[in-house]
Design an enzyme around this catalytic site. Structure first.
Site, PDB file in Angstrom:
ATOM      1  N   HIS A  38       0.820  -1.207   0.000  1.00 29.89           N
ATOM      2  CA  HIS A  38       0.000   0.000   0.000  1.00 29.89           C
ATOM      3  C   HIS A  38       0.859   1.266   0.000  1.00 29.89           C
ATOM      4  O   HIS A  38       2.015   1.241   0.433  1.00 29.89           O
ATOM      5  CB  HIS A  38      -0.894   0.030   1.249  1.00 29.89           C
ATOM      6  CG  HIS A  38      -2.186  -0.696   1.087  1.00 29.89           C
ATOM      7  ND1 HIS A  38      -3.389  -0.169   1.484  1.00 29.89           N
ATOM      8  CD2 HIS A  38      -2.477  -1.908   0.563  1.00 29.89           C
ATOM      9  CE1 HIS A  38      -4.366  -1.020   1.227  1.00 29.89           C
ATOM     10  NE2 HIS A  38      -3.823  -2.091   0.667  1.00 29.89           N
ATOM     11  N   GLU A 107      -6.253  -0.544  -6.120  1.00 23.84           N
ATOM     12  CA  GLU A 107      -7.249   0.357  -5.527  1.00 23.84           C
ATOM     13  C   GLU A 107      -6.823   1.803  -5.757  1.00 23.84           C
ATOM     14  O   GLU A 107      -5.633   2.121  -5.709  1.00 23.84           O
ATOM     15  CB  GLU A 107      -7.398   0.131  -4.014  1.00 23.84           C
ATOM     16  CG  GLU A 107      -7.631  -1.292  -3.587  1.00 23.84           C
ATOM     17  CD  GLU A 107      -6.327  -1.980  -3.193  1.00 23.84           C
ATOM     18  OE1 GLU A 107      -5.294  -1.297  -2.985  1.00 23.84           O
ATOM     19  OE2 GLU A 107      -6.334  -3.212  -3.119  1.00 23.84           O
TER      20      GLU A 107
END
Length: 320
Positions: A38, A107
């Site tokens: 991330h 994402e």
């Protein structure tokens, strides 16, 4: 016997902590270690997000037995697919062939830092092109590629492990399950859905590994565990279509402002009852998954969890 994994959650621990957790998890007896990739945490309360690939290199050097996997890396915006192939091969060398490259379509939360987040159809097209680039580079081929989204005039990865790094692809439906069967060596899913395994096998993935992941929160006080899960993991029930498009931690906080503690606890087992945690894990085994990684929610509880897992949880999971 199912292969039992442990999740190195970059969103809830710093880089040195993650390496320490990896060493402890291997010593506790976990078979594989998966690491999230991330740029942002899901929620501010998680408080971390180091560069996963630096941490993977350190983990590869600090461990000697456990298999390693990115869970998952998106090769369409933040990283060019040719660079993904290079760094995956480097981790393959550092780990003496223990690394599997886990890939997914990503994402907005993590990818918008380098530009606009494409429409879902465009993302899927980009993802397939990325797989067409990464696979031959991992295999040691010299690649020239010209697509609608990526160009690779000339690429070759010089440092590779003896056996090419295997790829695993995240699947949530028939299209992605077919991609996993066509291009990868394994499938990844975060929900224990038997029909995903069936679609993967029907598309040509029969006999290959299927990786799952299950979140739990072990601790002596169930009420405290429920608070931790609500504070840090209440985004978990939003569903992938929502999770893929929200732009940042503030958006996830807004989207989950009415999620109650009991809502989260219904989906994530909390507290000291080993049977409840075993049952959550067993759902993936029953659905046909061969590898399942546990996520222990809460950074501070990892050492306690790993000691308990070695003594109580892992022996139970080995019986499944």
């Amino acid at each position: 016997m199912v292969n039992v994994g442990y999740t190195l959650m970059c969103e809830q621990a710093g880089p040195k902590q993650l390496v320490d957790h990896a060493v402890r998890a291997e010593a506790a007896g976990f078979d594989h270690l998966v690491m999230s990739d991330h740029y942002y945490p899901w929620l501010d309360s998680q408080g971390h997000s180091p560069y996963a690939w630096s941490v993977l290199g350190a983990v590869a050097h600090a461990t000697s037995r456990a298999e390693l996997m990115s869970f998952v890396t998106c090769p369409i915006r933040r990283y060019h697919p040719a660079v993904v192939a290079q760094k995956a091969s480097t981790i393959g060398v550092l780990s003496d062939g223990r690394f599997t490259l886990g890939l997914g379509a990503g994402e907005n939360l993590n990818e918008h830092v380098v530009g606009g987040w494409p429409h879902v159809q465009q993302r899927h097209e980009m993802f397939e092109e990325a797989l067409q680039i990464i696979r031959p580079l991992l295999n040691g081929e010299t690649l020239t590629f010209s697509g609608n989204h990526f160009d690779v005039p000339d690429a070759y990865v010089w440092d590779r492990p003896e056996r090419p790094v295997p790829m695993a692809v995240a699947a949530s439906g028939r299209q992605s399950a077919t991609l996993a069967a066509d291009y990868a060596d394994a499938m990844i899913a975060t929900d224990p859905l038997p029909h995903l395994v069936e679609m993967y096998e029907e598309a040509g993935g029969a006999g290959r590994p299927r990786y799952g992941q299950v979140a739990i929160c072990y601790g002596p006080d169930e009420a405290e565990c429920r608070k931790i899960v609500h504070d840090q993991f209440r985004w978990f029930g939003l569903g992938w279509k929502v999770n893929a498009d929200l732009p940042g931690p503030d958006a996830f906080a807004a989207a989950t402002q009415f999620v109650r503690e009991e809502d989260v606890a219904e989906g994530i087992p909390c507290g000291p009852d080993v049977d409840r945690h075993v049952e959550a894990f067993k759902k993936f085994v029953d659905a046909g998954f061969t590898h399942v990684a546990l996520v222990q929610v809460g950074a501070d509880s990892q050492p306690m969890f790993l000691d308990w897992a070695q003594e109580e949880l892992l022996p139970r999971l080995r019986e499944l």
